[in-house]
Design a protein around this motif. Sequence first.
Motif, PDB file in Angstrom:
ATOM      1  N   GLY A  12       0.818  -1.210   0.000  1.00 12.93           N
ATOM      2  CA  GLY A  12       0.000   0.000   0.000  1.00 12.93           C
ATOM      3  C   GLY A  12       0.852   1.260   0.000  1.00 12.93           C
ATOM      4  N   ASN A  13       1.910   1.236   0.784  1.00 11.30           N
ATOM      5  CA  ASN A  13       2.834   2.365   0.837  1.00 11.30           C
ATOM      6  C   ASN A  13       3.492   2.636  -0.506  1.00 11.30           C
ATOM      7  OD1 ASN A  13       4.071   3.853   3.435  1.00 11.30           O
ATOM      8  ND2 ASN A  13       2.847   2.091   4.036  1.00 11.30           N
ATOM      9  N   ALA A  14       4.009   1.574  -1.135  1.00 12.79           N
ATOM     10  CA  ALA A  14       4.728   1.736  -2.403  1.00 12.79           C
ATOM     11  C   ALA A  14       3.788   2.238  -3.502  1.00 12.79           C
ATOM     12  CB  ALA A  14       5.366   0.413  -2.818  1.00 12.79           C
ATOM     13  N   ILE A  15       2.617   1.599  -3.591  1.00 18.29           N
ATOM     14  CA  ILE A  15       1.642   2.000  -4.614  1.00 18.29           C
ATOM     15  C   ILE A  15       1.170   3.432  -4.351  1.00 18.29           C
ATOM     16  CG2 ILE A  15      -0.696   1.567  -5.508  1.00 18.29           C
ATOM     17  CD1 ILE A  15       1.131  -0.578  -6.497  1.00 18.29           C
ATOM     18  N   GLY A  16       0.790   3.704  -3.105  1.00 24.23           N
ATOM     19  CA  GLY A  16       0.272   5.033  -2.763  1.00 24.23           C
ATOM     20  C   GLY A  16       1.279   6.131  -3.060  1.00 24.23           C
ATOM     21  N   ILE A  20       1.083   9.274  -5.771  1.00 22.77           N
ATOM     22  CA  ILE A  20       1.218  10.678  -5.347  1.00 22.77           C
ATOM     23  C   ILE A  20       2.287  11.384  -6.190  1.00 22.77           C
ATOM     24  CG2 ILE A  20       2.001  12.184  -3.456  1.00 22.77           C
ATOM     25  CD1 ILE A  20      -0.661  11.154  -2.712  1.00 22.77           C
ATOM     26  N   GLN A  21       3.417  10.674  -6.402  1.00 29.80           N
ATOM     27  CA  GLN A  21       4.476  11.242  -7.251  1.00 29.80           C
ATOM     28  C   GLN A  21       3.954  11.576  -8.643  1.00 29.80           C
ATOM     29  OE1 GLN A  21       7.790   8.445  -7.298  1.00 29.80           O
ATOM     30  NE2 GLN A  21       7.704   8.337  -5.067  1.00 29.80           N
ATOM     31  N   LEU A  22       2.989  10.778  -9.096  1.00 29.14           N
ATOM     32  CA  LEU A  22       2.397  10.990 -10.416  1.00 29.14           C
ATOM     33  C   LEU A  22       1.252  12.006 -10.344  1.00 29.14           C
ATOM     34  CD1 LEU A  22       2.358   7.230 -11.534  1.00 29.14           C
ATOM     35  CD2 LEU A  22       3.854   9.020 -12.460  1.00 29.14           C
ATOM     36  N   VAL A  26      -4.676  10.455  -3.538  1.00 26.53           N
ATOM     37  CA  VAL A  26      -4.755   9.090  -3.005  1.00 26.53           C
ATOM     38  C   VAL A  26      -5.276   9.066  -1.573  1.00 26.53           C
ATOM     39  CG1 VAL A  26      -3.456   6.981  -2.476  1.00 26.53           C
ATOM     40  CG2 VAL A  26      -2.809   8.387  -4.458  1.00 26.53           C
ATOM     41  N   LYS A  27      -6.309   8.260  -1.341  1.00 27.46           N
ATOM     42  CA  LYS A  27      -6.759   8.033   0.027  1.00 27.46           C
ATOM     43  C   LYS A  27      -6.418   6.607   0.426  1.00 27.46           C
ATOM     44  CE  LYS A  27     -10.665  10.005   1.581  1.00 27.46           C
ATOM     45  NZ  LYS A  27     -10.201  10.976   2.587  1.00 27.46           N
ATOM     46  N   LEU A  43       1.630  11.913   6.296  1.00 25.73           N
ATOM     47  CA  LEU A  43       2.610  12.913   6.724  1.00 25.73           C
ATOM     48  C   LEU A  43       3.779  12.999   5.746  1.00 25.73           C
ATOM     49  CD1 LEU A  43       2.798  14.647   9.362  1.00 25.73           C
ATOM     50  CD2 LEU A  43       4.390  12.932  10.238  1.00 25.73           C
ATOM     51  N   ASN A  44       4.179  11.850   5.215  1.00 28.86           N
ATOM     52  CA  ASN A  44       5.336  11.800   4.318  1.00 28.86           C
ATOM     53  C   ASN A  44       5.001  12.100   2.861  1.00 28.86           C
ATOM     54  OD1 ASN A  44       7.595  11.169   6.000  1.00 28.86           O
ATOM     55  ND2 ASN A  44       6.637   9.184   6.382  1.00 28.86           N
ATOM     56  N   ASN A  45       3.721  12.197   2.540  1.00 26.28           N
ATOM     57  CA  ASN A  45       3.358  12.292   1.127  1.00 26.28           C
ATOM     58  C   ASN A  45       2.605  13.557   0.723  1.00 26.28           C
ATOM     59  OD1 ASN A  45       4.061   9.721  -0.654  1.00 26.28           O
ATOM     60  ND2 ASN A  45       3.774   9.056   1.459  1.00 26.28           N
ATOM     61  N   GLY A  46       2.449  14.471   1.663  1.00 24.95           N
ATOM     62  CA  GLY A  46       1.961  15.806   1.290  1.00 24.95           C
ATOM     63  C   GLY A  46       0.474  15.931   1.025  1.00 24.95           C
TER      64      GLY A  46
END
Lengths: 218, 218
Positions: A12-16, A20-22, A26-27, A43-46
Amino acid sequence: MKIGVLGTGTVGNAIGSKLIQLEHEVKMGSRTADNEKAAEWVLNNGALASQGTFADAASAGEIIFNCTLGGVSLEVMQMAGADNLKGKIIIDISNPLDFSKGFPPTLYPDLSNTTSVGEEIQRQYPTTKVVKTLNTVNAMLMVNPVALADADHSMFLCGNDADAKNTVKDILQKWFGWKDVIDLGDISNARGIEMILPLWVRLYGSLQHPNFNFKIVR
Amino acid sequence: MKIGVLGTGTVGNAIGSKLIQLEHEVKMGSRTADNEKAAEWVLNNGALASQGTFADAASAGEIIFNCTLGGVSLEVMQMAGADNLKGKIIIDISNPLDFSKGFPPTLYPDLSNTTSVGEEIQRQYPTTKVVKTLNTVNAMLMVNPVALADADHSMFLCGNDADAKNTVKDILQKWFGWKDVIDLGDISNARGIEMILPLWVRLYGSLQHPNFNFKIVR
């Protein structure tokens, strides 16, 4: 695009994070709205990242990634709610691995051989468009296949809906960088894809690292 | 070397004929001493080829290839006879495929997931040295891997006896031409190797030919 990611583990972390980078919204969903691992991920993904229950994530997503363990995926779908899943593409990355007797795991008999997690989700939620894929590599390779041999290896995919499969193929190829995507046909082929995990875990044991993949030489 | 080949199907034919080309003495075994398919194979393979019962072939062979269907392999071993198998290397190429409900086949539940044909043979004949290999490609590729991408693809192998595995590795590499042989460890790993067959049969369906193989990119 708005995307729901079910599961707060490594997958879930890797996909999420990749989504986000793209620049997708994402929820991440879990059993509780305030899950700590999801909170850390947010917190880490903005600003594009958020968290909620499985139902919240399924409701928010136009497309849903199932990144939960195969043994609980059907329970997770129930918590996500049939109404929130209706008509949507579910990209199913789960595997029916039973670790209860240690490593290497076996597969749950009622979720393998004559059926599979992918098939059971499709059967219980018939209006959804389940596409099985990505479950045969580790989380890092799922979203960054070029990190291994410049992506000269294969990804399998199956599902009943041709349009949904084309959408997922685009996600694999254009978003994640997969070069060789093999469409095996309808969702019943998920059992073939899921049943290579017992070999995967043994190769992981022999090679002593998870950074490998199957290439279908043909 | 004197070699026993159990089974008169496509696999037994391919293995037997290749061994004859390499100037080994091969006895092909079946349920009856005068099996027609074995007789035809003998006719086509000259003076080094002979036929007999499973017991005759097991008795004659210093090394034994199990080229029978996984669903009958244990019965075949019984017919071959514990005394004729004692202490010998058995190269087990079988797969527990159940075609009784059509194509694609499932695996026999009592020969998969928590066990495998390879493990059951080893368990029932503890003095034999069972090495599981070659069951993941079609018969032509087994003995002629260079026909596909100059053998740039992988073969798995497992077994409990290190010396036996070295002997079989030599057979795979020096006799048959395999370049990438991956030793997964003890015979319990046979279940991982056998469980990729449900994917193999589906790839066969999708690719429309059996001339393909898995390469482990790592």
